[in-house]
Write an enzyme that holds these catalytic residues in place. Structure first.
Site, PDB file in Angstrom:
ATOM      1  N   ASN A 126      42.789   8.580  61.767  1.00 45.72           N
ATOM      2  CA  ASN A 126      41.916   9.311  62.700  1.00 45.72           C
ATOM      3  C   ASN A 126      40.906   8.400  63.413  1.00 45.72           C
ATOM      4  OD1 ASN A 126      40.192   8.982  60.480  1.00 45.72           O
ATOM      5  ND2 ASN A 126      39.087  10.874  60.944  1.00 45.72           N
ATOM      6  N   GLY A 135      40.209   8.246  53.432  1.00 51.66           N
ATOM      7  CA  GLY A 135      41.350   9.149  53.506  1.00 51.66           C
ATOM      8  C   GLY A 135      41.054  10.422  52.748  1.00 51.66           C
ATOM      9  N   VAL A 164      43.964  11.658  47.389  1.00 54.28           N
ATOM     10  CA  VAL A 164      44.428  10.275  47.239  1.00 54.28           C
ATOM     11  C   VAL A 164      43.294   9.398  46.707  1.00 54.28           C
ATOM     12  CG1 VAL A 164      45.333   8.258  48.478  1.00 54.28           C
ATOM     13  CG2 VAL A 164      46.175  10.544  49.032  1.00 54.28           C
ATOM     14  N   GLY A 165      42.089   9.636  47.208  1.00 56.80           N
ATOM     15  CA  GLY A 165      40.934   8.859  46.754  1.00 56.80           C
ATOM     16  C   GLY A 165      40.723   8.961  45.253  1.00 56.80           C
ATOM     17  N   GLU A 172      35.739   6.912  50.920  1.00 56.01           N
ATOM     18  CA  GLU A 172      35.149   7.854  51.876  1.00 56.01           C
ATOM     19  C   GLU A 172      36.218   8.904  52.135  1.00 56.01           C
ATOM     20  OE1 GLU A 172      34.236  10.149  54.388  1.00 56.01           O
ATOM     21  OE2 GLU A 172      34.908   8.649  55.836  1.00 56.01           O
ATOM     22  N   CYS A 200      36.234  13.036  59.957  1.00 59.18           N
ATOM     23  CA  CYS A 200      35.644  13.348  58.641  1.00 59.18           C
ATOM     24  C   CYS A 200      34.321  14.049  58.851  1.00 59.18           C
ATOM     25  CB  CYS A 200      35.378  12.080  57.854  1.00 59.18           C
ATOM     26  SG  CYS A 200      36.833  11.126  57.595  1.00 59.18           S
TER      27      CYS A 200
HETATM   28  C1  UN1 Z   1      35.518   9.538  60.572  1.00 60.04           C
HETATM   29  O1  UN1 Z   1      35.747  10.625  61.030  1.00 60.04           O
HETATM   30  O2  UN1 Z   1      36.101   9.149  59.543  1.00 60.04           O
HETATM   31  O3  UN1 Z   1      30.255   9.665  63.223  1.00 60.04           O
HETATM   32  C2  UN1 Z   1      34.627   8.540  61.211  1.00 60.04           C
HETATM   33  C3  UN1 Z   1      31.352   9.770  63.757  1.00 60.04           C
HETATM   34  C4  UN1 Z   1      32.092   8.502  64.084  1.00 60.04           C
HETATM   35  C5  UN1 Z   1      32.903   8.039  62.911  1.00 60.04           C
HETATM   36  C6  UN1 Z   1      33.776   9.094  62.298  1.00 60.04           C
HETATM   37  N1  UN1 Z   1      31.153   7.501  64.476  1.00 60.04           N
HETATM   38  O4  UN1 Z   1      31.846  10.845  64.022  1.00 60.04           O
END
Ligand code: UN1
Length: 500
Positions: free
Chosen positions: A157, A233, A237-238, A255, A289
């Site tokens: 992503n 990920g 899995v983590g 993360e 994320c």
């Molecule tokens: C992610 O989605 O794993 O803060 C990273 C943010 C981006 C990084 C996202 N600078 O949304």
């Protein structure tokens, strides 16, 4: 739309500064999620390839660690400059392999450029501490030592930004890297490896091994010479990686996503809140994320927020992100679509009210790619599965609340703790919220996305295991603290004993 930006039909592993066939001779196909055109084939490497990469990295690291850090940083300055020169090319390729719209792809590449210059600056810092000794004529300090060979496993992503978050601090600190990029997005890895090569990074300091998590990732964990694994990920899995690394006393930095929320209080600037929700929930089609997937809204402004969001969602243009007018791109693949569809069904069964969206877009232009309509549920309660579990798609749940305390409690009731946000004009609420929201990132009067690279990135609870990407905190993952005592008294002094 077919842009032939790379010549290769098959990508190769990058080991010891050279492009190498995988020992398996097996490849998998990579498709553009916007139109399902074949982009490239990517190796499905085996444990042998990982072993070769680790041996190479181990040798290369010995001399790399002896290069003064400011000189190591020179390479990163050149990497940053090359990325800057190639920003548009990288962004277009990123849109093609990942699907995110071109404006966001440019933003992601910029994040990598920023990280290059920031971490290059660390070449002249890498601060430790000097501190008094308890004994006379004795000097004490702590320094950061490289850990050796590090393994990084990056997701599809943010295929270039997250790779830079992990590899740049590792490199400047004097480590060598074995990197497994996501098989869905290998082109960014290929491009970054070429940039390392052209920037003059010594052979073997960064090695790229393409392949699956179950084979290549597993082999990385099994290699004793890899001292750190840094992974972004899924939570599932983590946890598996953490368990295996724990057994081997291997340091592991994880993360693993979020269930991020925006809180809209009764005194919020609603126009701003609507913009913030749209951008952080439907940008990247919700595949961040940090994406907003819950909105806790004060009951007095709930209806107005619902109306405004619905009318703005109707204006979102959905399609191939290479077209500058498109705001929402495709979902990475069919299984992503299936997962989202499944959650829509769950939401309906749980009694949430679907205001808009909730379906796959498969007519006209959309027929060719993986598209899902931006979706808004309302009258959701904090304990519903759609309000608890990570969906990784353009789906938002509105949860009405009576006050800020209730909103904060709902925010904190999930398994994750990455990002949260509050829209209010009340300074008292701002400070109470930033204290009480149990997430690694808190925004005030902004959505849940947009973390900057010089601050720590990561979260609490199921989001991670206490480490952070980005900022100075990233150096803690890729260095060992070494305490150094220099006794210049000419006699043996015994700490804790020879003190008056
Ligand atoms: C992610 O989605 O794993 O803060 C990273 C943010 C981006 C990084 C996202 N600078 O949304």
């Amino acid at each position: 739309m077919s842009l032939k930006l790379i010549k290769e039909e098959k990508l190769l592993n990058f080991i010891d500064g050279e492009w190498k066939e995988p020992s398996s001779d097996e490849y998998t196909k990579v498709y553009n999620p916007a139109n399902l055109e074949l982009l490239v084939q990517v190796p499905l490497s085996r444990a042998q390839d990982v072993q070769d990469a680790v041996q190479t990295a181990k040798q290369a690291q010995k001399s790399w660690a002896l290069v003064p850090a400011p000189q190591r940083a020179e390479v990163l300055f050149r990497v940053g400059t090359l990325m800057k020169e190639r920003k548009e090319r990288l962004s277009q390729l990123l849109t093609m392999e990942n699907g995110k719209v071109i404006e966001e792809a440019r933003g992601e590449v910029q994040e990598g450029i920023d990280m290059a210059f920031y971490m290059a600056g660390e070449g002249r810092r890498l601060f430790g501490q000097t501190t008094p000794s308890e004994l006379k004529d004795k000097f004490a300090m702590s320094v950061r030592a490289p850990v050796g060979v590090v393994g990084i496993i990056t997701p599809w992503n943010f295929p270039i930004a997250i790779a830079t978050w992990k590899s740049f601090p590792a490199i400047v600190a004097g480590n060598a890297v074995v990197w497994k990029p996501a098989t869905e997005t290998p082109i960014m890895a290929y491009e970054l490896a070429r940039i390392f090569q052209e920037a003059g990074l010594p052979k073997g300091v960064v090695n790229v091994v393409f392949g699956s998590g179950s084979t290549v990732g597993e082999a990385m964990i099994e290699q004793d010479d890899i001292r750190v694994i840094s992974f972004t990920g899924s939570n599932e899995v983590g946890r598996e990686i953490a368990g295996k690394c724990g057994q081997r006393l291997k340091k592991v930095s994880l993360e693993m996503g979020g269930k991020n929320a925006v809180i809209v209080m009764e005194d919020a600037d609603l126009s701003l809140a609507v913009e913030g929700i749209l951008w952080s929930a439907y940008g990247t089609s919700g595949q961040r994320c940090t994406a907003c997937s819950r909105v806790m809204v004060h009951e007095s402004v709930k209806e107005e927020l619902e109306d405004r969001l619905q009318s703005e969602i109707a204006k979102l243009t959905i399609g191939n992100g290479l077209d500058e007018s498109i705001k929402v791109g495709p979902i990475i693949n069919r299984s992503g679509i299936e997962k989202i569809k499944n959650y829509i069904q769950i939401g309906k069964e749980e009694g949430a009210e679907l205001l808009t969206g909730g379906y796959v877009l498969n007519s006209g232009e959309h027929r060719k790619g993986n598209y899902f309509a931006p979706t808004l549920f309302t009258n959701v309660t904090g304990d519903m599965r759609i309000a608890q579990e990570e969906i990784f798609g353009p789906v938002v749940s509105l949860i009405p609340v009576k006050n800020m305390e209730e909103a904060v409690a709902i925010n904190n009731s999930v398994e994750y703790g990455l990002s949260s946000s509050i829209f209010t004009r009340d300074v008292n609420k701002v400070f109470a919220a930033q204290r009480d929201l149990d997430t690694g990132i808190v925004y005030v009067n902004a959505g849940t996305t947009g973390a900057e690279i010089h601050l720590p990135f990561g979260g609490t609870k199921g989001t991670g295991n206490g480490h952070r990407d980005s900022g100075v905190a990233a150096l803690d993952v890729f260095t060992e603290w070494k305490a150094v005592y220099v006794d210049f008294s000419g006699k043996l002094q015994r700490a804790q004993i020879d003190v008056e």
